[in-house]
Scaffold this motif. Structure first.
Motif, PDB file in Angstrom:
ATOM      1  N   GLN A 192       0.813  -1.217   0.000  1.00  0.00           N
ATOM      2  CA  GLN A 192       0.000   0.000   0.000  1.00  0.00           C
ATOM      3  C   GLN A 192       0.855   1.281   0.000  1.00  0.00           C
ATOM      4  O   GLN A 192       0.562   2.244   0.712  1.00  0.00           O
ATOM      5  CB  GLN A 192      -0.971   0.022   1.192  1.00  0.00           C
ATOM      6  CG  GLN A 192      -2.311  -0.618   0.909  1.00  0.00           C
ATOM      7  CD  GLN A 192      -2.274  -2.122   1.111  1.00  0.00           C
ATOM      8  OE1 GLN A 192      -1.877  -2.584   2.177  1.00  0.00           O
ATOM      9  NE2 GLN A 192      -2.690  -2.868   0.127  1.00  0.00           N
ATOM     10  N   HIS A 193       1.908   1.269  -0.805  1.00  0.00           N
ATOM     11  CA  HIS A 193       2.679   2.496  -0.990  1.00  0.00           C
ATOM     12  C   HIS A 193       1.856   3.428  -1.879  1.00  0.00           C
ATOM     13  O   HIS A 193       1.301   3.008  -2.885  1.00  0.00           O
ATOM     14  CB  HIS A 193       4.032   2.196  -1.628  1.00  0.00           C
ATOM     15  CG  HIS A 193       5.008   1.595  -0.664  1.00  0.00           C
ATOM     16  ND1 HIS A 193       6.367   1.723  -0.810  1.00  0.00           N
ATOM     17  CD2 HIS A 193       4.821   0.877   0.479  1.00  0.00           C
ATOM     18  CE1 HIS A 193       6.981   1.093   0.184  1.00  0.00           C
ATOM     19  NE2 HIS A 193       6.053   0.572   0.973  1.00  0.00           N
ATOM     20  N   SER A 194       1.798   4.676  -1.515  1.00  0.00           N
ATOM     21  CA  SER A 194       0.790   5.565  -2.097  1.00  0.00           C
ATOM     22  C   SER A 194       1.205   6.267  -3.386  1.00  0.00           C
ATOM     23  O   SER A 194       0.361   6.851  -4.050  1.00  0.00           O
ATOM     24  CB  SER A 194       0.407   6.639  -1.067  1.00  0.00           C
ATOM     25  OG  SER A 194       1.497   7.517  -0.852  1.00  0.00           O
ATOM     26  N   ASP A 195       2.485   6.225  -3.757  1.00  0.00           N
ATOM     27  CA  ASP A 195       2.919   7.075  -4.868  1.00  0.00           C
ATOM     28  C   ASP A 195       3.602   6.284  -5.976  1.00  0.00           C
ATOM     29  O   ASP A 195       4.759   6.533  -6.312  1.00  0.00           O
ATOM     30  CB  ASP A 195       3.848   8.179  -4.354  1.00  0.00           C
ATOM     31  CG  ASP A 195       4.019   9.303  -5.372  1.00  0.00           C
ATOM     32  OD1 ASP A 195       3.047   9.601  -6.100  1.00  0.00           O
ATOM     33  OD2 ASP A 195       5.126   9.879  -5.438  1.00  0.00           O
ATOM     34  N   VAL A 196       2.875   5.331  -6.559  1.00  0.00           N
ATOM     35  CA  VAL A 196       3.411   4.503  -7.646  1.00  0.00           C
ATOM     36  C   VAL A 196       2.504   4.630  -8.860  1.00  0.00           C
ATOM     37  O   VAL A 196       1.289   4.440  -8.759  1.00  0.00           O
ATOM     38  CB  VAL A 196       3.494   3.022  -7.226  1.00  0.00           C
ATOM     39  CG1 VAL A 196       4.018   2.173  -8.381  1.00  0.00           C
ATOM     40  CG2 VAL A 196       4.376   2.857  -5.990  1.00  0.00           C
ATOM     41  N   PHE A 197       3.083   4.952 -10.012  1.00  0.00           N
ATOM     42  CA  PHE A 197       2.333   4.853 -11.265  1.00  0.00           C
ATOM     43  C   PHE A 197       3.001   3.788 -12.120  1.00  0.00           C
ATOM     44  O   PHE A 197       4.153   3.940 -12.531  1.00  0.00           O
ATOM     45  CB  PHE A 197       2.298   6.170 -12.032  1.00  0.00           C
ATOM     46  CG  PHE A 197       1.492   6.062 -13.310  1.00  0.00           C
ATOM     47  CD1 PHE A 197       0.106   6.033 -13.268  1.00  0.00           C
ATOM     48  CD2 PHE A 197       2.115   5.914 -14.538  1.00  0.00           C
ATOM     49  CE1 PHE A 197      -0.643   5.879 -14.425  1.00  0.00           C
ATOM     50  CE2 PHE A 197       1.381   5.778 -15.711  1.00  0.00           C
ATOM     51  CZ  PHE A 197      -0.012   5.759 -15.644  1.00  0.00           C
ATOM     52  N   PRO A 198       2.301   2.687 -12.427  1.00  0.00           N
ATOM     53  CA  PRO A 198       2.901   1.565 -13.151  1.00  0.00           C
ATOM     54  C   PRO A 198       2.923   1.817 -14.654  1.00  0.00           C
ATOM     55  O   PRO A 198       2.033   1.392 -15.389  1.00  0.00           O
ATOM     56  CB  PRO A 198       1.978   0.395 -12.788  1.00  0.00           C
ATOM     57  CG  PRO A 198       0.633   1.047 -12.618  1.00  0.00           C
ATOM     58  CD  PRO A 198       0.912   2.416 -12.020  1.00  0.00           C
ATOM     59  N   ILE A 199       3.958   2.466 -15.110  1.00  0.00           N
ATOM     60  CA  ILE A 199       4.027   2.883 -16.507  1.00  0.00           C
ATOM     61  C   ILE A 199       4.040   1.687 -17.454  1.00  0.00           C
ATOM     62  O   ILE A 199       3.713   1.820 -18.637  1.00  0.00           O
ATOM     63  CB  ILE A 199       5.266   3.775 -16.743  1.00  0.00           C
ATOM     64  CG1 ILE A 199       5.184   4.506 -18.094  1.00  0.00           C
ATOM     65  CG2 ILE A 199       6.547   2.960 -16.632  1.00  0.00           C
ATOM     66  CD1 ILE A 199       4.047   5.473 -18.212  1.00  0.00           C
ATOM     67  N   GLY A 200       4.364   0.494 -16.952  1.00  0.00           N
ATOM     68  CA  GLY A 200       4.359  -0.697 -17.792  1.00  0.00           C
ATOM     69  C   GLY A 200       3.034  -1.419 -17.824  1.00  0.00           C
ATOM     70  O   GLY A 200       2.920  -2.465 -18.481  1.00  0.00           O
TER      71      GLY A 200
END
Length: 227
Positions: free
Chosen positions: A163-171
Protein backbone atom coordinates in the motif's frame (compact mmCIF):
# COMPACT_ATOMS: atom_id res chain seq x y z
CA UNK A 1 -10.27 22.36 2.20
CA UNK A 2 -8.58 19.46 4.00
CA UNK A 3 -5.62 18.30 2.00
CA UNK A 4 -4.90 14.63 1.37
CA UNK A 5 -1.50 14.86 3.00
CA UNK A 6 -3.28 14.81 6.33
CA UNK A 7 -4.81 11.42 5.48
CA UNK A 8 -1.65 9.50 4.64
CA UNK A 9 0.17 7.21 7.02
CA UNK A 10 3.81 8.19 7.31
CA UNK A 11 6.15 5.29 7.88
CA UNK A 12 8.91 5.41 10.50
CA UNK A 13 11.71 7.86 9.71
CA UNK A 14 9.55 9.42 6.97
CA UNK A 15 10.70 6.75 4.53
CA UNK A 16 7.54 6.50 2.46
CA UNK A 17 3.83 7.21 2.48
CA UNK A 18 1.25 4.47 2.78
CA UNK A 19 -2.52 4.50 2.52
CA UNK A 20 -5.07 2.45 4.42
CA UNK A 21 -8.68 1.47 3.96
CA UNK A 22 -9.75 4.35 6.20
CA UNK A 23 -7.71 6.97 4.28
CA UNK A 24 -8.45 5.58 0.82
CA UNK A 25 -11.73 7.34 0.03
CA UNK A 26 -10.67 10.72 1.46
CA UNK A 27 -7.61 10.60 -0.81
CA UNK A 28 -9.86 9.76 -3.78
CA UNK A 29 -11.93 12.82 -2.88
CA UNK A 30 -8.88 15.06 -2.71
CA UNK A 31 -7.56 13.84 -6.04
CA UNK A 32 -10.99 14.46 -7.58
CA UNK A 33 -10.97 17.97 -6.13
CA UNK A 34 -7.73 18.78 -7.93
CA UNK A 35 -8.23 16.88 -11.21
CA UNK A 36 -11.48 17.23 -13.15
CA UNK A 37 -10.89 14.03 -15.13
CA UNK A 38 -10.53 11.95 -11.97
CA UNK A 39 -13.61 13.72 -10.60
CA UNK A 40 -15.62 12.53 -13.61
CA UNK A 41 -14.50 8.94 -12.98
CA UNK A 42 -15.53 9.17 -9.34
CA UNK A 43 -18.87 10.78 -10.14
CA UNK A 44 -19.67 8.31 -12.93
CA UNK A 45 -18.47 5.05 -11.45
CA UNK A 46 -18.26 5.72 -7.68
CA UNK A 47 -15.23 4.71 -5.59
CA UNK A 48 -12.90 1.93 -6.70
CA UNK A 49 -12.73 -1.12 -4.49
CA UNK A 50 -9.95 -1.11 -1.91
CA UNK A 51 -7.68 -3.61 -3.62
CA UNK A 52 -5.13 -5.26 -1.35
CA UNK A 53 -3.27 -8.54 -1.07
CA UNK A 54 -1.44 -10.23 1.84
CA UNK A 55 2.34 -10.10 1.99
CA UNK A 56 2.97 -13.77 1.23
CA UNK A 57 4.85 -16.05 -1.12
CA UNK A 58 1.52 -17.03 -2.65
CA UNK A 59 0.77 -13.41 -3.50
CA UNK A 60 4.08 -12.94 -5.31
CA UNK A 61 3.53 -16.19 -7.20
CA UNK A 62 0.10 -14.88 -8.20
CA UNK A 63 1.58 -11.60 -9.48
CA UNK A 64 4.20 -13.48 -11.51
CA UNK A 65 1.45 -15.63 -13.01
CA UNK A 66 -0.41 -12.46 -13.98
CA UNK A 67 2.45 -11.21 -16.15
CA UNK A 68 1.21 -10.71 -19.72
CA UNK A 69 -1.90 -12.92 -19.36
CA UNK A 70 -5.50 -12.36 -18.34
CA UNK A 71 -6.39 -12.20 -14.66
CA UNK A 72 -8.64 -15.23 -15.13
CA UNK A 73 -5.84 -17.33 -16.62
CA UNK A 74 -3.47 -16.39 -13.80
CA UNK A 75 -6.04 -17.21 -11.13
CA UNK A 76 -6.75 -20.57 -12.76
CA UNK A 77 -3.05 -21.49 -12.63
CA UNK A 78 -2.78 -20.32 -9.03
CA UNK A 79 -5.77 -22.40 -8.00
CA UNK A 80 -4.32 -25.48 -9.71
CA UNK A 81 -1.08 -25.03 -7.76
CA UNK A 82 -2.98 -24.64 -4.50
CA UNK A 83 -5.12 -27.68 -5.27
CA UNK A 84 -2.05 -29.82 -5.89
CA UNK A 85 -0.02 -28.54 -2.93
CA UNK A 86 -2.83 -27.83 -0.44
CA UNK A 87 -0.67 -25.00 0.90
CA UNK A 88 1.43 -22.91 -1.46
CA UNK A 89 4.75 -22.53 0.34
CA UNK A 90 8.30 -22.22 -1.05
CA UNK A 91 9.32 -25.65 0.25
CA UNK A 92 6.28 -27.43 -1.17
CA UNK A 93 6.52 -25.61 -4.49
CA UNK A 94 10.10 -26.80 -4.99
CA UNK A 95 8.93 -30.41 -4.75
CA UNK A 96 7.02 -30.08 -8.02
CA UNK A 97 8.62 -31.26 -11.25
CA UNK A 98 8.51 -29.24 -14.44
CA UNK A 99 5.85 -31.61 -15.75
CA UNK A 100 3.72 -31.09 -12.65
CA UNK A 101 4.08 -27.32 -12.99
CA UNK A 102 2.94 -27.52 -16.62
CA UNK A 103 -0.06 -29.59 -15.51
CA UNK A 104 -0.97 -26.58 -13.35
CA UNK A 105 -0.94 -24.34 -16.45
CA UNK A 106 2.42 -22.77 -15.50
CA UNK A 107 4.76 -22.17 -18.44
CA UNK A 108 8.36 -23.38 -18.32
CA UNK A 109 9.57 -19.78 -18.12
CA UNK A 110 7.30 -18.80 -15.24
CA UNK A 111 8.01 -22.10 -13.51
CA UNK A 112 11.66 -21.08 -13.42
CA UNK A 113 10.81 -17.64 -12.07
CA UNK A 114 8.61 -19.04 -9.31
CA UNK A 115 11.20 -21.64 -8.27
CA UNK A 116 13.90 -18.97 -8.15
CA UNK A 117 11.62 -16.92 -5.91
CA UNK A 118 11.03 -19.91 -3.64
CA UNK A 119 14.76 -20.54 -3.35
CA UNK A 120 15.44 -16.87 -2.58
CA UNK A 121 12.94 -16.92 0.27
CA UNK A 122 14.20 -20.21 1.71
CA UNK A 123 17.83 -19.04 1.56
CA UNK A 124 17.01 -15.73 3.21
CA UNK A 125 18.01 -13.71 0.15
CA UNK A 126 14.50 -12.23 0.19
CA UNK A 127 12.58 -11.59 3.42
CA UNK A 128 9.07 -10.39 2.65
CA UNK A 129 8.41 -9.10 6.17
CA UNK A 130 11.49 -6.89 6.03
CA UNK A 131 10.18 -5.22 2.87
CA UNK A 132 7.21 -3.75 4.74
CA UNK A 133 9.14 -0.83 6.25
CA UNK A 134 11.49 -0.08 3.37
CA UNK A 135 11.17 2.77 0.83
CA UNK A 136 10.05 2.16 -2.74
CA UNK A 137 13.48 2.15 -4.35
CA UNK A 138 14.97 -0.43 -1.98
CA UNK A 139 11.92 -2.71 -2.22
CA UNK A 140 12.11 -2.44 -5.99
CA UNK A 141 15.84 -3.19 -6.12
CA UNK A 142 15.44 -6.30 -3.96
CA UNK A 143 12.60 -7.63 -6.09
CA UNK A 144 14.01 -6.93 -9.55
CA UNK A 145 17.27 -8.60 -8.52
CA UNK A 146 15.37 -11.87 -8.86
CA UNK A 147 15.00 -13.48 -12.27
CA UNK A 148 11.57 -12.92 -13.78
CA UNK A 149 10.58 -10.04 -11.52
CA UNK A 150 10.56 -6.77 -13.40
CA UNK A 151 9.29 -3.29 -12.67
CA UNK A 152 5.63 -4.13 -13.39
CA UNK A 153 5.67 -6.93 -10.81
CA UNK A 154 7.44 -4.66 -8.32
CA UNK A 155 4.88 -1.91 -8.95
CA UNK A 156 1.93 -4.23 -8.32
CA UNK A 157 3.59 -5.51 -5.13
CA UNK A 158 4.24 -1.97 -3.87
CA UNK A 159 0.68 -0.87 -4.64
CA UNK A 160 -1.45 -3.85 -3.63
CA UNK A 161 0.63 -5.53 -0.94
CA UNK A 162 2.55 -2.75 0.78
CA UNK A 163 0.00 0.00 0.00
CA UNK A 164 2.68 2.50 -0.99
CA UNK A 165 0.79 5.57 -2.10
CA UNK A 166 2.92 7.08 -4.87
CA UNK A 167 3.41 4.50 -7.65
CA UNK A 168 2.33 4.85 -11.27
CA UNK A 169 2.90 1.56 -13.15
CA UNK A 170 4.03 2.88 -16.51
CA UNK A 171 4.36 -0.70 -17.79
CA UNK A 172 0.71 -1.53 -17.12
CA UNK A 173 -1.28 -1.48 -20.36
CA UNK A 174 -4.66 -0.90 -18.71
CA UNK A 175 -3.42 2.05 -16.63
CA UNK A 176 -1.68 3.61 -19.63
CA UNK A 177 -4.67 3.14 -21.94
CA UNK A 178 -7.04 4.54 -19.32
CA UNK A 179 -4.78 7.56 -18.84
CA UNK A 180 -4.75 8.18 -22.60
CA UNK A 181 -8.54 7.98 -22.82
CA UNK A 182 -9.27 10.03 -19.71
CA UNK A 183 -6.81 12.77 -20.68
CA UNK A 184 -7.48 12.49 -24.44
CA UNK A 185 -3.78 11.96 -25.14
CA UNK A 186 -2.28 11.15 -28.54
CA UNK A 187 -1.56 7.51 -29.28
CA UNK A 188 2.15 8.18 -29.80
CA UNK A 189 2.73 9.95 -26.48
CA UNK A 190 5.96 8.78 -24.81
CA UNK A 191 6.32 7.16 -21.42
CA UNK A 192 8.27 10.15 -20.16
CA UNK A 193 5.47 12.49 -21.23
CA UNK A 194 2.89 10.34 -19.46
CA UNK A 195 5.00 10.20 -16.31
CA UNK A 196 5.17 14.01 -16.40
CA UNK A 197 1.37 14.17 -16.46
CA UNK A 198 1.12 11.96 -13.39
CA UNK A 199 3.43 14.19 -11.35
CA UNK A 200 0.46 16.40 -10.39
CA UNK A 201 -0.99 13.42 -8.49
CA UNK A 202 2.02 13.07 -6.19
CA UNK A 203 2.19 11.78 -3.50
CA UNK A 204 -0.91 9.72 -4.36
CA UNK A 205 -0.28 8.31 -7.82
CA UNK A 206 -1.23 4.81 -6.61
CA UNK A 207 -4.74 5.92 -5.71
CA UNK A 208 -5.02 7.89 -8.97
CA UNK A 209 -4.03 4.71 -10.81
CA UNK A 210 -6.74 2.78 -8.99
CA UNK A 211 -9.24 5.35 -10.23
CA UNK A 212 -7.90 4.81 -13.76
CA UNK A 213 -8.20 1.03 -13.40
CA UNK A 214 -11.72 1.51 -12.05
CA UNK A 215 -12.59 3.52 -15.16
CA UNK A 216 -11.00 0.91 -17.40
CA UNK A 217 -12.91 -1.98 -15.83
CA UNK A 218 -16.20 -0.08 -15.50
CA UNK A 219 -16.32 1.47 -18.95
CA UNK A 220 -18.62 -0.54 -21.29
CA UNK A 221 -15.88 -0.62 -23.90
CA UNK A 222 -13.56 -2.48 -21.54
CA UNK A 223 -15.86 -4.78 -19.54
CA UNK A 224 -14.48 -8.27 -19.34
CA UNK A 225 -10.91 -7.24 -20.17
CA UNK A 226 -7.96 -7.93 -17.88
CA UNK A 227 -6.08 -5.17 -16.07
Amino acid sequence: MIYAKSFAYRCPNNMTNKFTQSTYRPICDELAATDIDLAVILKTYDYPSFWSRPNTFETLVHIILEQQVSLASALSALNKLKERLQELTPARLLLLTDEEMRACYVSRQKSGYIKDLAEAIISGQLNLTELEDLPDDIVRSKLVALKGIGHWTADVYLMFVLQHSDVFPIGDLAAVNALKRVKNLPANITKDEMQAITVKWQPYRTIATMLLWHFYLSSPKNRGLAV
